[in-house]
Design a protein around this motif. Structure first.
Motif, PDB file in Angstrom:
ATOM      1  N   SER A 619      25.205  56.059  35.897  1.00 35.32           N
ATOM      2  CA  SER A 619      23.892  56.099  35.510  1.00 35.32           C
ATOM      3  C   SER A 619      22.990  54.719  35.947  1.00 35.32           C
ATOM      4  N   GLU A 620      23.742  53.776  35.994  1.00 39.03           N
ATOM      5  CA  GLU A 620      23.103  52.723  36.634  1.00 39.03           C
ATOM      6  C   GLU A 620      22.718  52.864  38.277  1.00 39.03           C
ATOM      7  N   HIS A 621      23.670  53.428  38.824  1.00 42.76           N
ATOM      8  CA  HIS A 621      23.692  53.574  40.370  1.00 42.76           C
ATOM      9  C   HIS A 621      22.266  54.372  40.462  1.00 42.76           C
ATOM     10  N   HIS A 622      22.311  55.543  39.726  1.00 37.75           N
ATOM     11  CA  HIS A 622      21.184  56.566  40.155  1.00 37.75           C
ATOM     12  C   HIS A 622      19.841  55.778  39.857  1.00 37.75           C
ATOM     13  N   PHE A 623      19.781  55.396  38.604  1.00 43.69           N
ATOM     14  CA  PHE A 623      18.632  54.603  38.234  1.00 43.69           C
ATOM     15  C   PHE A 623      18.107  53.330  39.309  1.00 43.69           C
ATOM     16  N   HIS A 624      19.036  52.998  39.801  1.00 39.66           N
ATOM     17  CA  HIS A 624      18.640  51.818  40.857  1.00 39.66           C
ATOM     18  C   HIS A 624      18.136  52.527  42.130  1.00 39.66           C
ATOM     19  N   MET A 625      18.962  53.756  42.594  1.00 39.19           N
ATOM     20  CA  MET A 625      18.140  54.283  43.485  1.00 39.19           C
ATOM     21  C   MET A 625      16.702  54.677  43.301  1.00 39.19           C
ATOM     22  N   ALA A 626      16.529  55.113  41.987  1.00 39.59           N
ATOM     23  CA  ALA A 626      15.033  55.632  41.819  1.00 39.59           C
ATOM     24  C   ALA A 626      14.258  54.383  41.919  1.00 39.59           C
ATOM     25  N   PHE A 627      14.782  53.378  41.173  1.00 40.41           N
ATOM     26  CA  PHE A 627      13.845  52.251  41.226  1.00 40.41           C
ATOM     27  C   PHE A 627      13.585  51.757  42.922  1.00 40.41           C
ATOM     28  N   GLU A 628      14.768  51.856  43.619  1.00 38.48           N
ATOM     29  CA  GLU A 628      14.288  51.319  45.029  1.00 38.48           C
ATOM     30  C   GLU A 628      13.190  52.232  45.743  1.00 38.48           C
ATOM     31  N   ILE A 629      13.134  53.408  45.287  1.00 36.89           N
ATOM     32  CA  ILE A 629      12.160  54.400  45.942  1.00 36.89           C
ATOM     33  C   ILE A 629      10.917  54.118  45.234  1.00 36.89           C
ATOM     34  N   ASN A 630      10.818  54.094  43.980  1.00 35.86           N
ATOM     35  CA  ASN A 630       9.377  53.677  43.278  1.00 35.86           C
ATOM     36  C   ASN A 630       9.590  52.588  42.362  1.00 35.86           C
ATOM     37  N   PRO A 631       9.301  51.434  43.117  1.00 33.53           N
ATOM     38  CA  PRO A 631       9.787  49.943  42.519  1.00 33.53           C
ATOM     39  C   PRO A 631       8.465  49.562  41.410  1.00 33.53           C
ATOM     40  N   SER A 633       7.377  51.792  38.840  1.00 37.08           N
ATOM     41  CA  SER A 633       7.479  52.590  37.686  1.00 37.08           C
ATOM     42  C   SER A 633       8.122  51.968  36.565  1.00 37.08           C
ATOM     43  N   SER A 634       7.391  51.529  35.455  1.00 35.53           N
ATOM     44  CA  SER A 634       7.955  50.661  34.432  1.00 35.53           C
ATOM     45  C   SER A 634       9.002  51.521  33.670  1.00 35.53           C
ATOM     46  N   VAL A 635       8.667  52.869  33.777  1.00 32.21           N
ATOM     47  CA  VAL A 635       9.743  53.779  32.785  1.00 32.21           C
ATOM     48  C   VAL A 635      11.041  53.777  33.614  1.00 32.21           C
ATOM     49  N   ILE A 636      11.132  53.800  35.135  1.00 32.68           N
ATOM     50  CA  ILE A 636      12.357  53.707  35.479  1.00 32.68           C
ATOM     51  C   ILE A 636      12.958  52.127  35.317  1.00 32.68           C
ATOM     52  N   MET A 637      12.182  51.265  35.271  1.00 33.33           N
ATOM     53  CA  MET A 637      12.693  49.929  35.120  1.00 33.33           C
ATOM     54  C   MET A 637      13.257  49.831  33.622  1.00 33.33           C
ATOM     55  N   SER A 638      12.491  50.328  32.706  1.00 36.14           N
ATOM     56  CA  SER A 638      13.330  50.150  31.431  1.00 36.14           C
ATOM     57  C   SER A 638      14.413  51.213  31.330  1.00 36.14           C
ATOM     58  N   TYR A 639      14.754  52.157  32.082  1.00 35.21           N
ATOM     59  CA  TYR A 639      15.962  52.783  31.838  1.00 35.21           C
ATOM     60  C   TYR A 639      16.941  52.264  32.548  1.00 35.21           C
ATOM     61  N   LEU A 640      16.759  51.642  33.630  1.00 36.80           N
ATOM     62  CA  LEU A 640      17.703  50.679  34.357  1.00 36.80           C
ATOM     63  C   LEU A 640      18.395  49.620  33.421  1.00 36.80           C
ATOM     64  N   GLY A 641      17.335  49.104  32.833  1.00 39.92           N
ATOM     65  CA  GLY A 641      17.624  48.038  31.787  1.00 39.92           C
ATOM     66  C   GLY A 641      18.534  48.611  30.956  1.00 39.92           C
ATOM     67  N   ILE A 642      18.251  49.918  30.271  1.00 46.88           N
ATOM     68  CA  ILE A 642      19.078  50.418  29.081  1.00 46.88           C
ATOM     69  C   ILE A 642      20.601  50.362  29.840  1.00 46.88           C
ATOM     70  N   ALA A 643      20.617  51.156  31.208  1.00 50.15           N
ATOM     71  CA  ALA A 643      22.016  51.350  31.621  1.00 50.15           C
ATOM     72  C   ALA A 643      22.731  50.037  31.884  1.00 50.15           C
ATOM     73  N   LEU A 644      21.988  48.926  32.381  1.00 55.43           N
ATOM     74  CA  LEU A 644      22.749  47.591  32.379  1.00 55.43           C
ATOM     75  C   LEU A 644      23.364  47.316  31.138  1.00 55.43           C
ATOM     76  N   HIS A 645      22.236  47.264  30.228  1.00 52.65           N
ATOM     77  CA  HIS A 645      22.803  46.878  28.875  1.00 52.65           C
ATOM     78  C   HIS A 645      24.074  47.697  28.542  1.00 52.65           C
ATOM     79  N   ALA A 646      23.994  48.995  28.727  1.00 53.69           N
ATOM     80  CA  ALA A 646      25.256  49.693  28.551  1.00 53.69           C
ATOM     81  C   ALA A 646      26.596  49.163  29.211  1.00 53.69           C
ATOM     82  N   LEU A 647      26.192  48.678  30.371  1.00 52.79           N
ATOM     83  CA  LEU A 647      27.246  48.106  31.147  1.00 52.79           C
ATOM     84  C   LEU A 647      27.742  46.494  30.830  1.00 52.79           C
ATOM     85  N   LYS A 648      27.052  46.273  29.792  1.00 54.33           N
ATOM     86  CA  LYS A 648      27.223  44.781  29.176  1.00 54.33           C
ATOM     87  C   LYS A 648      26.811  43.878  29.984  1.00 54.33           C
ATOM     88  N   ARG A 649      25.910  44.183  31.080  1.00 53.57           N
ATOM     89  CA  ARG A 649      25.113  43.258  31.921  1.00 53.57           C
ATOM     90  C   ARG A 649      23.801  42.842  31.127  1.00 53.57           C
TER      91      ARG A 649
END
Lengths: 758, 192
Positions: A619-631, A633-649
């Motif tokens: 999940s984090e990888h894919h959100f990261h790819m989306a983020f790289e294409i569209n840096p 978008s706050s929505v993508i950033m917040s989901y990336l954050g959720i994924a990172l949190h789930a990974l305990k980072r």
């Protein structure tokens, strides 16, 4: 008889009477079987949307123009491999691409759809340098994410290129600029060999009028491709001349005739004298036909800005400049030899364009040929021979006119050249704006793109295309109200246009405007049942009403209409996920990504699926790819954050949330997520602070109060907790949440009761 | 008419019925993920008629009472409501009168959670599975059994035209503690 048939065919084509054209053309091919006639027949079939007929007619033909038409038929029939081998056969890696810019563009498309991104980029760039007005190629480059700045692409080199098409001798002060434009030129270097379709067309058009003579002459000495006819042959050879020349044109650098002239220096001079009578006899017959067929193709391939005016202009120029060319040519003769080497590298574009222009000059060729013949020795690259030979001449011309700047050394075409200059400048200025804005919006720097669009003159801004691009930019900025307005205007301006309407339907979906959405969907279907956008809108309509199965059916129909429409695939994926069919959802998203690797919605969709399936790494990888294409978008950033949190980072997660908050002040979600993360990190006070702030932004969101209640409960502040739970319940959350909140409230009661008892 | 009821369940008499089933937005039909079976049926009026969205076709039982409709899920699901379409005017003595709803892990440990009595129903009858406690809004179970204990006018067999089973919609946005209610949150919470 042949001429009559050809005329009839072309007449029918001009009047869109395709059945007549096909019939007459088939008679023509039966009576006079020749490759040229086959090309015309294929052209008729392609006009009539019968690519398969054209495919069979042209199978195995070798002439560049035939190969190009064959490639188009293959492309329309989705036989990409054959199309590619037709355009650039594997046996001759150094061969030229037929039809120059158009051929490169087609090749670029083929490479793109066969997943060879770098090859595609290379070809689109070449197409652009051959024909700077090939907007479609620039669009594709932007979509692939590797477009250069519009100012560079539609800049000096482009201006030079266009000038050369219209003015035989480069009068604009390109020399000084050329060195600075070296980069562009070097990249254009190789592509200069390719004829810009427009130049080709114009040249053909001109050939019809006056060039024929030199034309015929050159065919004899042409690069060896096509039939080597010698001047002075009978009617038959003359008849054939245009075609080989044309094929020369398509295959070679911009001014095929010019090119032919090059090697034929000596020949031409001998033929030059004969040119005029011949031209009158044959050109009128041959040239119009070729011109028309190619025009049709070229128009289809790339938007022609100058097609008609250019033709007229070129004829005018050709007529006027005929005499001038001679003088100019001779004047630079001396300079030629010494200059040519210097300009070999840098002046290719200009020389090429010049060559194209000079071709039209018809009579002028005769005199120039001798000069060019001399220049030939200077060039070392045999492949670019014609180009270089031409180069030397134009560069010389450029030199002499360096100081003159805009003014022509010759009296005759002064007015026209000035017009060409201003015209070119205007067109390029306009294209620069459009190009830059489009590029920025593809990089998702939407605010900048919007600024540039607002600088367009009103008459351009108020067109469907621009307005829907503006709507798209607002959509990416998550400003759905503005997007709605822009799209509304676009619909009113061009109600028949379907471009961007799928995005409009998504905007309405987000705004939950079901009436407007269903109206839009009905209108679109009524306009065009076969367009994927209409079915996307319909699907969005059903999806809004939570009827995911029907929505899925509609999106699948959209996919059927056009399997290269990435958004339809993504929407299918979204529906599968709503139906909890994750496997198919993943499959759809991946198909979307195969079509367009920069479709960040599909990356986001995949990230969401993996988030649901708790595969947090993916999940984090894919959100990261989306983020790289569209840096942005706050929505993508917040989901990336959720994924990172789930990974305990969690630190990274918090940083990402901060960025999301900064990126879009109006988005309440990152703050909510931040509070969530803080709560799980046991930083309850900070979490409460964030939520208090959030209350200001979204006062009617029950989940905010519910979360606050939970935090107060864990801090044992029961009164506050009860208050907030009550508020949350007042705001009518879903049944699940009601249950959860009431359960929490019950648990709160017990400590109170115990206290009462004590 | 002694009704066996576990604590918190009540017996209720339901009259009438709705022609159109009015649903909350946060309910969704769960029957598609389940395996449906019946205790007995007449040829041509089998279990498929219960799920075909056609109110003209019906299931007709063909055995001893109680007649059972079993709904088995692959994993535990939360269910909130059962809706039946029955019509006294069309079916008269075949119309069910007492219905008992049981839940459990399988045939061996079903426990009754709700009993209702219908009086000349005509239309959709929604039966909520929630208890009084807010913690019991949903029934979390592998299997649901709808038992027709008796019919109107003491008929032996029963006709049921359609059955639908509803549960809560899951949170469309994963990993959230609560669902969003306001438009701002919902708008910003996804990319489409």
């Amino acid at each position: 008889m042949e001429a009559i048939l050809v005329d009839s065919v072309q007449n029918s084509l001009r009047h869109f009477m395709y059945r007549n054209a096909i019939f007459m053309c088939e008679r023509l091919c039966a009576e006079f079987p020749s490759e040229v006639n086959l090309q015309l027949l294929a052209g008729c079939y392609l006009h009539n949307n019968q690519a398969y007929c054209a495919y069979h007619v042209l199978k195995g033909t070798q002439m560049p123009q035939s190969r190009y038409l064959f490639a188009i038929s293959c492309f329309q029939m989705d036989l990409l491999k054959e199309a590619e081998s037709a355009l650039c056969s594997a046996n001759e890696p150094g061969a030229e691409v037929p039809n120059g810019a158009a051929g490169h563009y087609l090749l670029g498309l083929i490479y793109r759809y066969t997943d060879r991104k770098r090859g595609a980029i290379h070809h689109f760039k070449q197409a652009l340098s051959a024909d700077p007005l090939l907007w479609a190629a620039y669009e594709e480059l932007c979509a692939l994410g590797s477009a250069e700045e519009a100012a560079a692409v539609f800049g000096e080199a482009a201006a030079v290129c266009i000038h050369k098409q219209y003015l035989p001798n480069g009068f604009s002060p390109q020399n000084s600029d050329m060195s600075s434009e070296d980069q562009n030129l070097n990249s254009a270097r190789r592509s200069m060999d390719d004829v810009s379709p427009r130049q080709l067309k114009q040249m053909l058009g001109n050939n019809a009028r006056d060039v024929a003579g030199s034309y015929h002459g050159t065919t004899a000495s042409s690069r060896g491709s096509g039939q080597p006819l010698n001047g002075g042959s009978s009617q038959l050879s003359l008849y054939n001349t245009p075609s080989p020349v044309a094929t020369q044109l398509s295959g070679a650098a911009p001014p095929p005739p010019c090119r032919n002239l090059q090697p034929n220096g000596p020949n031409l001079s001998t033929l030059g004298a004969d040119s005029s009578p011949r031209s009158t006899v044959n050109s009128t017959i041959q040239a119009p036909r070729r011109k028309f067929v190619d025009e049709g193709k070229l128009r289809k391939i790339s938007g022609r800005l100058f097609s008609d005016s250019g033709l007229r202009r070129s004829t005018r120029l050709a007529g006027e400049a005929a005499t001038n060319a001679t003088t100019i040519a001779t004047s630079v003769a001396g300079n030629g030899a010494s200059n040519s080497s210097k300009y070999l590298g840098s002046s290719k574009p200009s020389s090429v364009a010049l060559r194209a222009v000079s071709i039209r000059k018809g009579h002028s060729w005769a005199s120039e040929n001798s000069d060019e013949g001399v220049r030939n020795e200077v060039t070392d690259d045999s492949r670019f021979n014609p180009t270089l030979a031409n180069c030397s001449c134009p560069s010389g011309d450029n030199r002499t006119f360096d100081q003159d700047g805009a003014s022509m050394p010759v009296a005759g075409p002064v007015l026209t050249s000035a017009k060409v200059l201003t015209g070119t400048a205007e067109v390029l200025g306009l294209l620069r704006l459009f190009g830059e804005a489009y590029r920025l919006s593809c990089m998702y720097r939407c605010q900048d793109a919007l600024d540039i669009y607002s600088r367009l003159p009103h008459r351009h801004y108020n067109t469907g295309w621009v307005l829907s691009q503006v709507g798209k930019a607002y959509f990416e900025l998550v400003d759905y109200m503005e997007a709605d307005q822009a799209f509304n205007l676009a619909r009113r301006t061009s109600p028949y246009s379907l471009e961007g309407m799928d995005i409009y339907s998504t905007v309405l979906y987000h705004l939950k405007e079901d009436m407007k959405l269903s109206y839009l969907a009905q209108e679109l279907i009524a306009t065009d049942r076969l367009a994927p956008q209409s079915w996307c809108a319909m699907g969005n309509c059903y999806s809004l009403q939570k009827d995911h199965e029907t929505a899925l059916k509609n999106f699948q129909r959209a996919v059927q209409q056009d399997s290269k429409f990435a958004y339809a695939h993504t929407l299918c994926g979204h529906e599968y996920v709503s139906l909890e069919d994750y496997e198919n959802g993943i499959r759809c998203y991946q198909t979307a990504l195969r079509v367009d690797a920069r479709h960040y919605n599909a990356w986001y969709g995949l990230g969401m699926v993996y988030l649901r399936q708790e595969k947090f790494e993916f999940s984090e990888h894919h959100f990261h790819m989306a983020f790289e294409i569209n840096p942005c978008s706050s929505v993508i950033m917040s989901y990336l954050g959720i994924a990172l949190h789930a990974l305990k980072r969690s630190e990274e997660a918090l940083m990402m949330m901060e960025r999301a908050i900064l990126a879009d002040r109006k988005n309440p979600l990152p703050m909510y997520q931040k509070a969530n993360i803080l709560m799980s990190l046991e930083m309850l006070d900070e979490a409460l602070e964030v939520l208090e702030e959030l209350k200001e932004y979204a006062p009617r969101e029950s989940s905010v109060y519910a979360l606050m209640g939970k935090i107060y409960k864990s801090q044992n502040m029961h009164a506050q907790a009860m208050l907030h739970f009550g508020l949350a319940l007042d705001l009518k959350p879903s049944a699940t949440d009601v249950a959860t909140i009431k359960a929490e409230m019950e648990k709160l009661h017990i400590p109170d009761e115990i206290e009462d008892f004590l | 008419m002694a009704t066996e009821s576990s604590e918190g369940e009540e017996e209720g008499k339901i009259t009438g019925g709705n022609l159109v089933l009015a649903l909350d937005d946060d309910l969704r039909e769960m029957g598609k993920k389940a395996v449906w079976s019946v205790s007995s049926c007449k040829t041509g009026n089998g279990v498929s008629s219960l799920r075909d969205d056609n109110l003209d076709t019906y299931w007709q039982s063909d055995g001893a009472q109680p007649h059972l409709v079993n709904v088995q899920f692959q994993k535990k699901v939360r269910l909130q409501m059962v809706a039946l379409y029955v019509d006294f005017k069309l079916d008269e003595s075949y119309t069910p009168s007492k219905i008992s709803i049981r839940a459990g892990d399988g045939f061996h440990n079903l426990k009754e959670i709700k009993t209702v009595e219908l009086v000349k129903p005509a239309g959709w009858i929604p039966i909520s599975l929630s208890g009084n406690d807010p913690r019991e809004t949903f029934v979390n179970t592998f299997m649901l059994q709808i038992a027709v204990l008796s019919n109107h006018l003491n008929g032996r067999d029963t006709h049921v035209r359609q059955i639908k089973v509803y549960g809560p919609r899951p949170n469309p946005f994963p990993h959230q503690p609560f669902q969003f209610t306001s438009t701002e949150f919902i708008t910003y919470s996804c990319v489409r």
